[in-house]
Design a protein around this motif. Structure first.
Motif, short mmCIF file in Angstrom:
data_model
loop_
_atom_site.label_atom_id
_atom_site.label_comp_id
_atom_site.label_asym_id
_atom_site.label_seq_id
_atom_site.Cartn_x
_atom_site.Cartn_y
_atom_site.Cartn_z
N VAL A 76 0.83 -1.21 0.00
CA VAL A 76 0.00 0.00 0.00
C VAL A 76 0.87 1.26 0.00
CG1 VAL A 76 -1.68 1.32 1.35
CG2 VAL A 76 -1.96 -1.15 1.09
N PHE A 77 1.85 1.31 0.88
CA PHE A 77 2.69 2.50 0.97
C PHE A 77 3.59 2.63 -0.26
CE2 PHE A 77 0.90 2.82 4.95
CZ PHE A 77 1.46 3.79 5.77
N PHE A 78 4.06 1.51 -0.81
CA PHE A 78 4.89 1.57 -2.02
C PHE A 78 4.10 2.20 -3.16
CE2 PHE A 78 6.09 -0.26 -6.11
CZ PHE A 78 7.43 0.09 -6.18
N VAL A 79 2.92 1.68 -3.41
CA VAL A 79 2.09 2.20 -4.51
C VAL A 79 1.72 3.66 -4.26
CG1 VAL A 79 -0.14 1.97 -5.68
CG2 VAL A 79 1.22 -0.07 -5.18
N GLY A 80 1.34 3.97 -3.03
CA GLY A 80 0.96 5.35 -2.71
C GLY A 80 2.11 6.33 -2.90
N ALA A 81 3.30 5.95 -2.45
CA ALA A 81 4.45 6.85 -2.59
C ALA A 81 4.86 7.02 -4.04
CB ALA A 81 5.62 6.32 -1.76
N VAL A 82 4.82 5.94 -4.81
CA VAL A 82 5.17 6.05 -6.23
C VAL A 82 4.17 6.95 -6.94
CG1 VAL A 82 5.31 4.76 -8.40
CG2 VAL A 82 6.43 3.87 -6.36
N PHE A 83 2.89 6.75 -6.65
CA PHE A 83 1.86 7.60 -7.28
C PHE A 83 2.07 9.06 -6.90
CE2 PHE A 83 -2.31 9.68 -7.25
CZ PHE A 83 -2.62 9.57 -8.60
N LEU A 84 2.31 9.32 -5.62
CA LEU A 84 2.50 10.70 -5.16
C LEU A 84 3.74 11.32 -5.79
CD1 LEU A 84 1.53 12.98 -3.34
CD2 LEU A 84 2.92 12.00 -1.51
N ALA A 85 4.84 10.58 -5.85
CA ALA A 85 6.07 11.10 -6.45
C ALA A 85 5.85 11.43 -7.92
CB ALA A 85 7.21 10.10 -6.29
N GLU A 86 5.17 10.55 -8.62
CA GLU A 86 4.92 10.79 -10.05
C GLU A 86 3.89 11.88 -10.27
OE1 GLU A 86 6.51 9.51 -12.97
OE2 GLU A 86 7.89 9.29 -11.29
N LEU A 87 2.92 12.00 -9.37
CA LEU A 87 1.94 13.08 -9.48
C LEU A 87 2.62 14.43 -9.29
CD1 LEU A 87 -1.03 13.82 -9.87
CD2 LEU A 87 -1.32 13.61 -7.39
N LEU A 88 3.52 14.51 -8.32
CA LEU A 88 4.26 15.76 -8.11
C LEU A 88 5.18 16.07 -9.30
CD1 LEU A 88 5.21 15.35 -4.35
CD2 LEU A 88 3.53 16.95 -5.33
N ARG A 89 5.73 15.03 -9.89
CA ARG A 89 6.65 15.23 -11.01
C ARG A 89 5.92 15.55 -12.30
NH1 ARG A 89 9.83 12.45 -14.84
NH2 ARG A 89 8.67 10.52 -14.72
#
Length: 160
Positions: free
Chosen positions: A104-117
Motif C-alpha cells: 500500500v505504501f509503495f504504490v501510494g508513494a510512487v503515485f504521489l512522487a509521479e503526481l508531483l513530477r
C-alpha cells in the motif's frame, strides 16, 4: 554434512525464496549463503561445482533484474528516484500496517512522487503501474535465479 545441517540449509534456502517474494529479506543472498555453507562443510568437487552454479545463476539474475526492470522503467519514463521513494515508504508501511502496508505504501508513494513530477493523474497512475510491473519483473527474475540455485543444491545433495 549431517542430516540436521542439510535440513537447516534447506530451511535457509526456503526462507530466502520467501524473502524474495515478500521483499523483506535479501533472499538471493540468503540462498547463496546457505549453499556456500553447505559447500564449505560438505567439501569436494561436487559441492564446489554446485556452489559455482548457484553463484552464476544468482549473479545472472541480479544483473538481469537491473537490465529488464531498467528497460521497463525507461520505456515508461519513470526515474529510479521514484522507486527509491516507493521502497522507503514500503519499508515504513510494513511496520505501520504489517505486511500489507509494504504494498500500500509503495504504490501510494510512487503515485504521489509521479503526481508531483508529472502534474497529471493519468500519467502518474500509468507510471505507478509501470513501477509495480518493474518490481514484479525484479521479483520474478530473482526468484528464477534462486530456484536454479536451489535446484543445483538439490542435485548436489543427491550426488554427495
Amino acid at each position: 554434512m549431517s542430516a540436521l545441517g542439510e535440513l537447516l540449509v534447506g530451511a535457509a534456502i526456503l526462507v530466502g525464496l520467501v524473502g524474495i517474494v515478500v521483499q523483506v529479506l535479501p533472499g538471493s543472498i540468503l540462498v547463496l549463503g546457505a549453499v556456500l555453507v553447505w559447500a564449505w562443510v560438505t567439501g569436494g568437487t561436487t559441492a564446489w561445482v554446485v556452489f559455482a552454479v548457484a553463484a552464476v545463476a544468482i549473479g545472472l539474475a541480479e544483473l538481469g533484474q537491473w537490465v529488464l526492470a531498467g528497460r521497463h522503467m525507461r520505456r515508461a519514463e519513470v526515474p529510479w528516484s521514484t522507486l527509491v521513494w516507493g521502497g522507503l515508504a514500503g519499508v515504513v508501511g510494513f511496520f505501520v500496517i504489517p505486511v500489507v502496508g509494504l504494498f500500500v505504501f509503495f504504490v501510494g508513494a510512487v503515485f504521489l512522487a509521479e503526481l508531483l513530477r508529472r502534474r497529471d493523474r493519468t500519467a502518474a497512475w500509468r507510471a505507478t503501474l509501470a513501477a509495480v510491473q518493474a518490481t514484479g519483473i525484479t521479483i520474478l527474475v530473482q526468484l528464477l535465479g534462486a530456484l536454479v540455485a536451489a535446484g543445483a543444491w538439490g542435485v548436489g545433495l543427491v550426488l554427495t
